[in-house]
Scaffold this motif. Structure first.
Motif, mmCIF file in Angstrom:
data_model
loop_
_atom_site.group_PDB
_atom_site.id
_atom_site.type_symbol
_atom_site.label_atom_id
_atom_site.label_comp_id
_atom_site.label_asym_id
_atom_site.label_seq_id
_atom_site.Cartn_x
_atom_site.Cartn_y
_atom_site.Cartn_z
ATOM 1 N N VAL A 114 69.098 34.508 -9.202
ATOM 2 C CA VAL A 114 68.933 35.954 -9.063
ATOM 3 C C VAL A 114 69.523 36.678 -10.264
ATOM 4 C CG1 VAL A 114 69.597 37.961 -7.681
ATOM 5 C CG2 VAL A 114 68.894 35.848 -6.549
ATOM 6 N N ALA A 115 68.789 37.688 -10.746
ATOM 7 C CA ALA A 115 69.262 38.480 -11.877
ATOM 8 C C ALA A 115 69.832 39.821 -11.445
ATOM 9 C CB ALA A 115 68.116 38.714 -12.865
ATOM 10 N N CYS A 130 58.722 33.612 -15.047
ATOM 11 C CA CYS A 130 58.137 34.513 -14.045
ATOM 12 C C CYS A 130 59.261 35.159 -13.234
ATOM 13 C CB CYS A 130 57.212 33.746 -13.103
ATOM 14 S SG CYS A 130 55.804 32.960 -13.914
ATOM 15 N N LEU A 131 59.229 36.478 -13.138
ATOM 16 C CA LEU A 131 60.195 37.217 -12.337
ATOM 17 C C LEU A 131 59.539 37.671 -11.044
ATOM 18 C CD1 LEU A 131 61.931 39.527 -14.991
ATOM 19 C CD2 LEU A 131 62.667 37.275 -14.174
ATOM 20 N N MET A 151 64.426 37.861 -9.105
ATOM 21 C CA MET A 151 64.811 36.477 -9.292
ATOM 22 C C MET A 151 63.833 35.780 -10.237
ATOM 23 S SD MET A 151 63.412 34.771 -5.750
ATOM 24 C CE MET A 151 63.135 33.196 -6.525
ATOM 25 N N ARG A 152 64.268 34.700 -10.834
ATOM 26 C CA ARG A 152 63.375 33.877 -11.646
ATOM 27 C C ARG A 152 62.741 32.843 -10.738
ATOM 28 N NH1 ARG A 152 66.411 31.922 -16.282
ATOM 29 N NH2 ARG A 152 67.133 30.202 -14.982
ATOM 30 N N ALA A 171 55.800 37.030 -16.652
ATOM 31 C CA ALA A 171 54.951 37.430 -15.523
ATOM 32 C C ALA A 171 55.843 38.073 -14.470
ATOM 33 C CB ALA A 171 54.218 36.232 -14.935
ATOM 34 N N VAL A 172 55.371 39.159 -13.902
ATOM 35 C CA VAL A 172 56.087 39.850 -12.830
ATOM 36 C C VAL A 172 55.275 39.688 -11.550
ATOM 37 C CG1 VAL A 172 56.833 42.084 -11.936
ATOM 38 C CG2 VAL A 172 57.238 41.490 -14.342
ATOM 39 N N VAL A 173 55.903 39.150 -10.520
ATOM 40 C CA VAL A 173 55.213 38.822 -9.278
ATOM 41 C C VAL A 173 55.850 39.602 -8.124
ATOM 42 C CG1 VAL A 173 54.486 36.957 -7.741
ATOM 43 C CG2 VAL A 173 54.809 36.498 -10.188
#
Length: 311
Positions: free
Chosen positions: A150-151, A106-107, A139-140, A85-87
């Motif tokens: 954080v990615a 979720c990212l 971030m996750r 999921a992208v938020v």
């Protein structure tokens, strides 16, 4: 192999990221956004969010739950069998069952350099605090408020006269490209995460109307940052007597200037205003019920003079 994505977002800020995910060829199982809100002059017309309008243009399924806390909504979310999921600025709390439903989590695309400015209004708060740099981070998500690892991150300079609106537009496009790259790395199993620092944590609480009035007793730099950090919405404001009537004036742009005097006092015919120390010059303003106009145009109609005072 393309990912199966659930997208969750609401305002215009989220739209470029939704578009970027679609352009990258990922399968978007559903788009979650805030329900249509009352708008229009009488507040009777229900208006869909910018994300809903874009999702419908793209032919995507749109869901608008008022909450994700009930079991029925959580089952419907799980049934989508998403990889991720992208938020981006969704506006609803994601409970643990939602966070754990996608196979890869979720990212979140967040508009600050975490851990600075966790929370609801990072763009405005960064400018109001006089920060010279901010950025976007992927971030996750965890149950805590913007606490996840954080990615990816990309920095963005905040110019000395940049408004919140200008920074918003710059960051939303940076964020879209950053999230697209994060998903590309996720596809290759090459997206790595680093825990946030435990020092330097700040919180960006939602802007309260009570703090939007200009305090002319503050130093000029702080007044300038206050004005541009709230421009154009909700807008910093003050009052001035025009034609024998006290009128509210929204201040949209300013610049640091030279001068000194009683705080709030007009120092010249260019709308330079004294602060607690130093002065600012108003560049763009908006009268109640009017459109934004240049300060010089406002002066021609308002006929303000040196010695008059903003309250």
């Amino acid at each position: 192999m393309p990912l199966r994505v659930i997208f969750m977002g609401t305002p215009e800020f989220s739209v470029p990221t939704l578009r970027a995910i679609a352009d990258a060829g990922h399968e978007i199982g559903a788009v979650y956004t805030q329900p249509p809100r009352a708008a229009g002059r009488r507040g009777l017309e229900l208006t869909p969010s910018p994300v809903q309008r874009e999702a419908e243009r793209l032919g995507l399924e749109v869901r608008t739950p008022v909450s994700l806390k009930n079991e029925t909504e959580q089952q419907a979310f799980r049934a989508l069998r998403a990889d991720v999921a992208v938020v981006v600025a969704y506006g609803l709390l994601l409970p643990k069952p939602i966070l754990e439903a996608p196979r890869l989590g979720c990212l979140n695309g967040h508009a600050s350099l975490l851990p600075r400015w966790r929370g609801a209004a990072p763009i405005q708060r960064a400018i109001m605090a006089g920060d010279t740099e901010t950025g976007m981070m992927v971030m996750r998500m965890e149950e805590g408020l913007d606490t996840g690892p954080v990615a990816m991150a990309e920095k963005c300079a905040i110019g000395p006269d940049m408004t919140a609106d200008e920074l918003h537009d710059r960051l939303m496009h940076i964020g879209a490209a950053l999230m697209a790259e994060a998903l590309a790395r996720l596809e290759r199993d090459a997206l790595t995460f680093t825990a946030q620092a435990t020092e330097g944590v700040t919180y960006s609480k939602k802007i309260d109307k009570a703090e939007t009035r200009v305090d002319w007793t503050r130093p000029a730099g702080e007044v300038h940052d206050h004005i541009r950090g709230l421009s154009p919405f909700p807008g910093a404001w003050c009052e001035i007597e025009i034609g024998g009537r006290l009128e509210r004036l929204k201040l949209l742009r300013s610049m640091l200037s030279q001068g000194a005097g009683e705080p709030g006092g007009i120092l010249d015919d260019r709308l330079t205003v004294a602060c607690g120390s130093g002065a600012i010059r108003l560049v763009e303003v908006q009268r109640a019920g009017g459109k934004p106009i240049a300060a010089q145009e406002f002066l021609r109609g308002a006929k303000l003079e040196k010695g008059m005072k903003f309250s």
